[in-house]
Design a protein around this motif. Structure first.
Motif, PDB file in Angstrom:
ATOM      1  N   ASP A  16      42.016  47.551  46.943  1.00 20.03           N
ATOM      2  CA  ASP A  16      41.297  47.277  48.188  1.00 20.03           C
ATOM      3  C   ASP A  16      39.838  47.713  48.091  1.00 20.03           C
ATOM      4  O   ASP A  16      38.940  47.047  48.608  1.00 20.03           O
ATOM      5  CB  ASP A  16      41.977  47.983  49.368  1.00 20.03           C
ATOM      6  CG  ASP A  16      43.297  47.318  49.744  1.00 20.03           C
ATOM      7  OD1 ASP A  16      43.472  46.135  49.425  1.00 20.03           O
ATOM      8  OD2 ASP A  16      44.158  48.010  50.330  1.00 20.03           O
ATOM      9  N   HIS A  17      39.593  48.833  47.424  1.00 18.45           N
ATOM     10  CA  HIS A  17      38.235  49.341  47.290  1.00 18.45           C
ATOM     11  C   HIS A  17      37.356  48.360  46.502  1.00 18.45           C
ATOM     12  O   HIS A  17      36.195  48.126  46.866  1.00 18.45           O
ATOM     13  CB  HIS A  17      38.249  50.705  46.597  1.00 18.45           C
ATOM     14  CG  HIS A  17      36.891  51.312  46.450  1.00 18.45           C
ATOM     15  ND1 HIS A  17      36.303  52.107  47.409  1.00 18.45           N
ATOM     16  CD2 HIS A  17      35.979  51.230  45.442  1.00 18.45           C
ATOM     17  CE1 HIS A  17      35.112  52.478  47.014  1.00 18.45           C
ATOM     18  NE2 HIS A  17      34.891  51.969  45.809  1.00 18.45           N
ATOM     19  N   LEU A  18      37.920  47.768  45.442  1.00 23.24           N
ATOM     20  CA  LEU A  18      37.142  46.877  44.591  1.00 23.24           C
ATOM     21  C   LEU A  18      36.764  45.570  45.299  1.00 23.24           C
ATOM     22  O   LEU A  18      35.846  44.874  44.862  1.00 23.24           O
ATOM     23  CB  LEU A  18      37.909  46.555  43.304  1.00 23.24           C
ATOM     24  CG  LEU A  18      38.105  47.716  42.327  1.00 23.24           C
ATOM     25  CD1 LEU A  18      38.896  47.256  41.110  1.00 23.24           C
ATOM     26  CD2 LEU A  18      36.769  48.307  41.894  1.00 23.24           C
ATOM     27  N   LYS A  19      37.453  45.238  46.382  1.00 24.05           N
ATOM     28  CA  LYS A  19      37.102  44.034  47.128  1.00 24.05           C
ATOM     29  C   LYS A  19      35.730  44.164  47.788  1.00 24.05           C
ATOM     30  O   LYS A  19      35.047  43.165  48.015  1.00 24.05           O
ATOM     31  CB  LYS A  19      38.161  43.752  48.189  1.00 24.05           C
ATOM     32  CG  LYS A  19      39.524  43.369  47.617  1.00 24.05           C
ATOM     33  CD  LYS A  19      40.544  43.175  48.731  1.00 24.05           C
ATOM     34  CE  LYS A  19      41.924  42.837  48.159  1.00 24.05           C
ATOM     35  NZ  LYS A  19      42.941  42.694  49.238  1.00 24.05           N
ATOM     36  N   ALA A  60      46.910  48.787  33.846  1.00 27.17           N
ATOM     37  CA  ALA A  60      47.656  47.544  33.621  1.00 27.17           C
ATOM     38  C   ALA A  60      47.489  46.561  34.768  1.00 27.17           C
ATOM     39  O   ALA A  60      47.631  45.347  34.583  1.00 27.17           O
ATOM     40  CB  ALA A  60      49.135  47.860  33.411  1.00 27.17           C
ATOM     41  N   SER A  61      47.184  47.071  35.961  1.00 27.21           N
ATOM     42  CA  SER A  61      47.080  46.203  37.141  1.00 27.21           C
ATOM     43  C   SER A  61      45.737  45.494  37.245  1.00 27.21           C
ATOM     44  O   SER A  61      45.609  44.515  37.984  1.00 27.21           O
ATOM     45  CB  SER A  61      47.307  47.019  38.421  1.00 27.21           C
ATOM     46  OG  SER A  61      46.193  47.869  38.688  1.00 27.21           O
ATOM     47  N   LEU A  62      44.737  45.967  36.529  1.00 21.48           N
ATOM     48  CA  LEU A  62      43.390  45.403  36.640  1.00 21.48           C
ATOM     49  C   LEU A  62      43.257  44.158  35.775  1.00 21.48           C
ATOM     50  O   LEU A  62      43.855  44.059  34.698  1.00 21.48           O
ATOM     51  CB  LEU A  62      42.344  46.434  36.220  1.00 21.48           C
ATOM     52  CG  LEU A  62      42.275  47.705  37.087  1.00 21.48           C
ATOM     53  CD1 LEU A  62      41.321  48.720  36.463  1.00 21.48           C
ATOM     54  CD2 LEU A  62      41.835  47.365  38.505  1.00 21.48           C
ATOM     55  N   ASP A  63      42.452  43.194  36.246  1.00 21.83           N
ATOM     56  CA  ASP A  63      42.250  41.971  35.473  1.00 21.83           C
ATOM     57  C   ASP A  63      41.088  42.136  34.501  1.00 21.83           C
ATOM     58  O   ASP A  63      40.420  43.183  34.461  1.00 21.83           O
ATOM     59  CB  ASP A  63      42.023  40.766  36.394  1.00 21.83           C
ATOM     60  CG  ASP A  63      40.810  40.930  37.300  1.00 21.83           C
ATOM     61  OD1 ASP A  63      39.834  41.586  36.879  1.00 21.83           O
ATOM     62  OD2 ASP A  63      40.827  40.384  38.418  1.00 21.83           O
ATOM     63  N   ALA A  64      40.835  41.084  33.743  1.00 24.90           N
ATOM     64  CA  ALA A  64      39.812  41.153  32.692  1.00 24.90           C
ATOM     65  C   ALA A  64      38.410  41.304  33.245  1.00 24.90           C
ATOM     66  O   ALA A  64      37.498  41.733  32.527  1.00 24.90           O
ATOM     67  CB  ALA A  64      39.900  39.907  31.808  1.00 24.90           C
ATOM     68  N   GLU A  65      38.200  40.957  34.520  1.00 26.60           N
ATOM     69  CA  GLU A  65      36.875  41.047  35.117  1.00 26.60           C
ATOM     70  C   GLU A  65      36.585  42.422  35.706  1.00 26.60           C
ATOM     71  O   GLU A  65      35.482  42.679  36.168  1.00 26.60           O
ATOM     72  CB  GLU A  65      36.730  39.987  36.224  1.00 26.60           C
ATOM     73  CG  GLU A  65      36.978  38.562  35.754  1.00 26.60           C
ATOM     74  CD  GLU A  65      36.036  38.160  34.638  1.00 26.60           C
ATOM     75  OE1 GLU A  65      34.842  38.477  34.746  1.00 26.60           O
ATOM     76  OE2 GLU A  65      36.493  37.536  33.668  1.00 26.60           O
ATOM     77  N   ALA A  66      37.583  43.299  35.710  1.00 26.81           N
ATOM     78  CA  ALA A  66      37.413  44.627  36.308  1.00 26.81           C
ATOM     79  C   ALA A  66      36.490  45.493  35.448  1.00 26.81           C
ATOM     80  O   ALA A  66      36.310  45.241  34.248  1.00 26.81           O
ATOM     81  CB  ALA A  66      38.765  45.306  36.466  1.00 26.81           C
ATOM     82  N   PRO A  67      35.889  46.524  36.041  1.00 30.24           N
ATOM     83  CA  PRO A  67      35.038  47.437  35.267  1.00 30.24           C
ATOM     84  C   PRO A  67      35.855  48.170  34.195  1.00 30.24           C
ATOM     85  O   PRO A  67      37.080  48.290  34.309  1.00 30.24           O
ATOM     86  CB  PRO A  67      34.519  48.422  36.328  1.00 30.24           C
ATOM     87  CG  PRO A  67      34.752  47.755  37.642  1.00 30.24           C
ATOM     88  CD  PRO A  67      35.946  46.891  37.471  1.00 30.24           C
ATOM     89  N   PRO A  68      35.203  48.685  33.153  1.00 27.91           N
ATOM     90  CA  PRO A  68      35.914  49.460  32.141  1.00 27.91           C
ATOM     91  C   PRO A  68      36.492  50.732  32.743  1.00 27.91           C
ATOM     92  O   PRO A  68      35.947  51.290  33.697  1.00 27.91           O
ATOM     93  CB  PRO A  68      34.837  49.769  31.092  1.00 27.91           C
ATOM     94  CG  PRO A  68      33.540  49.601  31.813  1.00 27.91           C
ATOM     95  CD  PRO A  68      33.767  48.560  32.848  1.00 27.91           C
TER      96      PRO A  68
END
Length: 445
Positions: free
Chosen positions: A44-47, A70-78
């Motif tokens: 929710d925070h990343l939205k 594991a829940s983050l997609d490829a576009e998420a921050p490192p």
């Protein structure tokens, strides 16, 4: 140039004291810090706010740091993970799942800050590259050239973006009128050397006797097109129609990366990214002896297929609307609407000329609309304008001259010198044509 704004970080740790300690350390290092107590709140925070890097504890109630990763997609921050209970298997699992780095508590502040800074720099570099690619995507006209929403077109755009920055030889396959040269130009424009020359060679028009003088050059006379375009892209259009003698010479250039001008004793090195295109079956061309197999092996490291328009019925409306608007701007009228019967006609047509044919159909429709007549169905049949054309070539030329002169006079608000310059003729010639064609300057304004 690096981004001068402070790095942004999201810290996740269920331990209040540890979380505050990390916040204090990072703020002292002039980071912009946000903190959460649970990994389950991250999505929710990343939205609403995307940091440059995420720093997370591993062992937490509910969702663990590894589960967050594991829940983050490829576009998420490192993601950088820290844990007081870390061991080698956990670190290996974290890195396999895509963690940027893994550190154990108690952490050494300098080492932690270094790892976070490197992760943030990499994140910004990735975003910068994506923004650059998007800008080049727009500059190249890729979204306009390959307009459409079908899966085939989306895949084609992705292929172009994926392969543009490589140096591999690409063979673009597709029927006449699908836009193969436009795909090749997009690959060049989005590649590593967009400012370098793009040399398009129509292989069907090449002849063996003139090939070397034109392409290799003649010592002391001309350096040849291949040398002039070295450093850029060599686009071999209609490669299956290339004479066999010329194919052998092209193969030698591609393999040796040098040309020997006629009359020269020393070859000249050349460097090309080789793109080719064909509307024929390359396997059948090899079997029939029309295409050398060794040349094919050199030019088709990757094959990109441009789909025919008849396989993209869902794109007909958006393409037609785009072309109608484009020609409406050119001919300075309001774009004609696409009526239900127009769509029916488009869906019923097989489009043997593909997107090129649709573009011409839309231009004919706009030309008809200027006279207050016509439809897309008539434009598809090609007969909508024939009854209105002048009977003789002289009358047709006169009609075109009237149209161009009237447009130039209106565009320059009656300033005749400017209108003449725009038309590429002298002021006196313009005056003579206005009298000869019976135009009324005042009526045009």
């Amino acid at each position: 140039m690096s981004d001068p704004s402070p790095f942004r970080i999201l810290v996740i740790d269920d331990d209040t004291g540890m979380r505050q300690s990390l916040v204090d350390l990072l703020e002292a290092a002039e980071w912009q810090v946000e903190a959460l107590s649970r990994a389950s709140k991250v999505a929710d925070h990343l939205k609403g706010s995307v940091p440059d890097v995420i720093l997370s504890d591993v062992r937490m109630p509910g969702m663990s740091g590894l589960e967050l990763l594991a829940s983050l997609d490829a576009e998420a921050p490192p993601v950088v993970l820290i844990s007081a209970h870390g061991d080698i298997p956990m670190a290996v699992e974290a890195m396999q799942n895509g963690a940027y780095s893994f550190l154990e508590k108690p952490y050494e502040p300098r080492r932690l800050l270094t790892a976070l800074r490197h992760a943030a720099e990499q994140s910004r570099m990735r975003l910068s590259n994506e923004r650059l690619k998007e800008r080049l995507y727009r500059l190249s006209g890729l979204d306009r050239i390959l307009l459409g929403e079908t899966e085939d077109v989306a895949n084609l755009r992705r292929d172009i973006l994926d392969f543009a920055e490589t140096d591999v030889a690409i063979l673009v396959e597709g029927e006449t009128g699908t836009g193969k040269e436009l795909v090749a130009r997009a690959l060049h424009d989005l590649g590593k050397r967009p400012d370098a020359p793009f040399l398009a060679v129509n292989c069907a028009a090449l002849s063996s006797d003139r090939f070397e003088s034109e392409m290799f050059g003649v010592e002391g006379q001309n350096k040849g097109r291949l040398v002039a375009a070295s450093g850029g892209t060599l686009f071999l259009d209609e490669i299956c129609a290339c004479p066999l003698e010329v194919q052998a010479k092209l193969l030698r250039v591609i393999e040796d990366k040098e040309v020997l001008p006629i009359g020269a004793s020393t070859p000249i090195p050349v460097d090309f990214r080789v793109l080719s295109a064909t509307n024929q079956d390359v396997s059948a061309s090899v079997t029939d002896g029309r295409l050398r197999q060794d040349l094919l092996f050199r030019i088709n490291t990757v094959t990109i297929t441009v789909p025919p328009l008849r396989q993209r019925p869902d794109d007909l409306t958006i393409l037609a609307a785009h072309f109608l608007a484009e020609y409406a701007r050119i001919y300075e009228i309001e774009a004609p609407e696409i009526l239900p019967e127009d769509l029916t006609a488009m869906l019923a047509h097989n489009w043997p000329g593909n997107v090129r044919e649709l573009r011409h159909v839309c231009e004919r429709r706009v030309l008809s609309a200027r006279r207050g007549a016509g439809s897309l169905a008539q434009s598809i049949s090609g007969g909508s304008q024939m009854d209105d054309l002048p009977a003789t070539l002289r009358e047709a030329v006169a009609a075109l001259e009237r149209e161009l002169i009237a447009k130039a006079v209106r565009s320059h608000e009656g300033r005749m010198d400017a209108a003449a310059e725009a038309l590429g003729i002298g002021r006196r010639t313009l005056n003579e044509k206005i009298v000869k064609l019976g135009l009324d300057k005042d009526a045009l304004l």
